[in-house]
Scaffold this active site. Sequence first.
Site, PDB file in Angstrom:
ATOM      1  N   TYR A  27       0.840  -1.185   0.000  1.00 18.05           N
ATOM      2  CA  TYR A  27       0.000   0.000   0.000  1.00 18.05           C
ATOM      3  C   TYR A  27       0.882   1.243   0.000  1.00 18.05           C
ATOM      4  CZ  TYR A  27      -3.836  -3.042   1.395  1.00 18.05           C
ATOM      5  OH  TYR A  27      -4.781  -4.014   1.437  1.00 18.05           O
ATOM      6  N   HIS A 177     -12.151   3.160   6.871  1.00 18.49           N
ATOM      7  CA  HIS A 177     -10.869   2.476   6.697  1.00 18.49           C
ATOM      8  C   HIS A 177     -10.358   1.833   7.972  1.00 18.49           C
ATOM      9  CE1 HIS A 177     -11.037   5.095   3.153  1.00 18.49           C
ATOM     10  NE2 HIS A 177     -10.454   4.076   2.566  1.00 18.49           N
ATOM     11  N   ARG A 209      -5.944   7.842  -8.043  1.00 12.27           N
ATOM     12  CA  ARG A 209      -5.093   6.719  -7.644  1.00 12.27           C
ATOM     13  C   ARG A 209      -5.760   5.443  -8.147  1.00 12.27           C
ATOM     14  NH1 ARG A 209      -6.448   3.583  -3.023  1.00 12.27           N
ATOM     15  NH2 ARG A 209      -4.299   2.937  -2.823  1.00 12.27           N
ATOM     16  N   ASN A 211      -6.655   1.425  -7.344  1.00 16.11           N
ATOM     17  CA  ASN A 211      -6.756   0.343  -6.374  1.00 16.11           C
ATOM     18  C   ASN A 211      -7.002  -0.948  -7.158  1.00 16.11           C
ATOM     19  OD1 ASN A 211      -6.869  -0.880  -3.923  1.00 16.11           O
ATOM     20  ND2 ASN A 211      -9.010  -0.340  -3.509  1.00 16.11           N
ATOM     21  N   GLU A 250      -9.736  -0.570  -9.928  1.00 21.33           N
ATOM     22  CA  GLU A 250     -10.623   0.542  -9.604  1.00 21.33           C
ATOM     23  C   GLU A 250      -9.817   1.834  -9.710  1.00 21.33           C
ATOM     24  OE1 GLU A 250     -13.252   0.061  -5.986  1.00 21.33           O
ATOM     25  OE2 GLU A 250     -11.966   1.704  -5.332  1.00 21.33           O
ATOM     26  N   TYR A 301      -7.181  -9.119   3.968  1.00 18.38           N
ATOM     27  CA  TYR A 301      -7.907  -7.855   3.921  1.00 18.38           C
ATOM     28  C   TYR A 301      -8.616  -7.681   2.587  1.00 18.38           C
ATOM     29  CZ  TYR A 301      -9.002  -2.965   3.566  1.00 18.38           C
ATOM     30  OH  TYR A 301      -9.678  -1.798   3.374  1.00 18.38           O
ATOM     31  N   LYS A 302      -7.934  -8.068   1.518  1.00 17.78           N
ATOM     32  CA  LYS A 302      -8.541  -7.923   0.194  1.00 17.78           C
ATOM     33  C   LYS A 302      -9.572  -9.016  -0.093  1.00 17.78           C
ATOM     34  CE  LYS A 302      -4.955  -5.378  -2.336  1.00 17.78           C
ATOM     35  NZ  LYS A 302      -5.811  -4.358  -2.972  1.00 17.78           N
TER      36      LYS A 302
END
Lengths: 328, 173
Positions: A27, A177, A209, A211, A250, A301-302
């Site tokens: 990240y 978040h 950005r 993702n 994304e 997490y993903k």
Amino acid sequence: MFTQRLDFKTTDLDTFPFPFTSGNYRYSNDLKRLSNINCIEVTPEYRLQVEAKRRLLQEQPHIRFQSFPHTLEMQWEVFEMLIDMAIDRYPQHFEVLKDGDNWTFRNHIFGESDSFVFGDASTLPNEPLDYIGRHFHNDFVLMVHRDSNFYLEVGQVSYAALFSANWNKGMSFDEIHAPVPFVSRKGDELAERVRKFLLSIEPGKPWTRINWNLMADRWDVNYETMDVWEPKRSEITPESAGKLVRLRVEEQKFYRLPRSNAILFVLNTQFLPLEDLALRQEWFDLTYSVLQDIPEPMAKYKGIAPFLPQSVEYLRRIDEERKSELRK
Amino acid sequence: MYNSPVLFDKSVTIVNQFTVRNGRRKFVIIADQSGYEKAEIFTSEAAGTVPVEFLAIRGVEDGERIKRFLLSQTMGTQFYISAAWGNAVMVFKLGVEAGLSEDEIQVVIIGPKRRYVYCMKCFEVTGVAEKAESTECGHCKASLEIGPFYSIVREGYIGYPFIPAGKEEVVGS
């Protein structure tokens, strides 16, 4: 009922926002100034994506669109901005006729024409952002700036990746978040840094950005259907991963709205099956390298941990095949 | 207000013991019968600092009287609520409606706290035991794993739907 079958993929690779620039991914606050500030895009999959999005909004209105009643004015601000961008970029597809506040918006791709009074939500079939959002394939999230934070007050979300407009309504950027094991390359708290950065965004100077995630044979994964998709993720095999697992990208764009001071998130979500990565060898190599190197907390997490090993194994086999071809 | 604070089991206002807030001009202590002892101890501790006023909660039907009392207080007042869960929630809500911030309130809960889970299938909340990790939705009967995230808009913890082992069924997509 929407089947969630992922019946489209990006076919114009030149428009696919490939996310990786190096062979390992962590990240990072990779926000960049947006070079083309117009967020409206009509891709070869426009009709497919918009029709699917409308179907979702029709079938699951409370899951897919949420707002607070006091947001109507800022929704009109977004409404006007998106219409202006659409007719500026695609005058052949979109048209607006204005007679004072009496407007007619035309979408020539779908052959649709709607007349309404600008500023009067009762003359539209849906709330302003919900209405205009149904003409574009993007997700739209409006975050209101208050007390050095942003609060989600309007959301139209049809490509969820562990997200829900219904659940996240009213939450601050920090709360949304909160589950993130968000430590960047530099070891600091990424969500905090991104929030601070968003505070500095000025009107007329949007940022962007990218993702990414992997999606296992689904259009999207939201909390509301967790009982359906969660058990199925582990059914992916190395044999099926090429077709069923898709690189979900994304492209996030952030706009400061000059009148309301809110931040509009515009999300362009595109999919590429793992098997199509081979169409660009560089993309294949980078993705294979990144996926081999994903730390377990990030995979969890993903939400990709149950099918990541199968996906990597698929890529390994393809890589082996290619290398043995080259050796011949 | 749509984003007003609500009292839940992990609220920042809930404390084990009241503490004297420096810089306040007055303390108001509100207690029900179960919280009277804690209130009395704190009243002694606070004696001699700033004026202290006490209000007894007679029951949930006491809302109008408490509301009038809260609205009559001036800025600079610190509020201490010592009560069982139901009464504490009522007074907290009235306090927020009267314009108090969480910083101006301390709450000591007497007895068990209540937790609520927001069902992601039917969007209703269900009360659960303090330590429960999963539950069945009281409305649609979906099995829910209780997540760690709380929504002040939904007034509950997130309830992730899951299919219990051995009970596979098609729920929809």
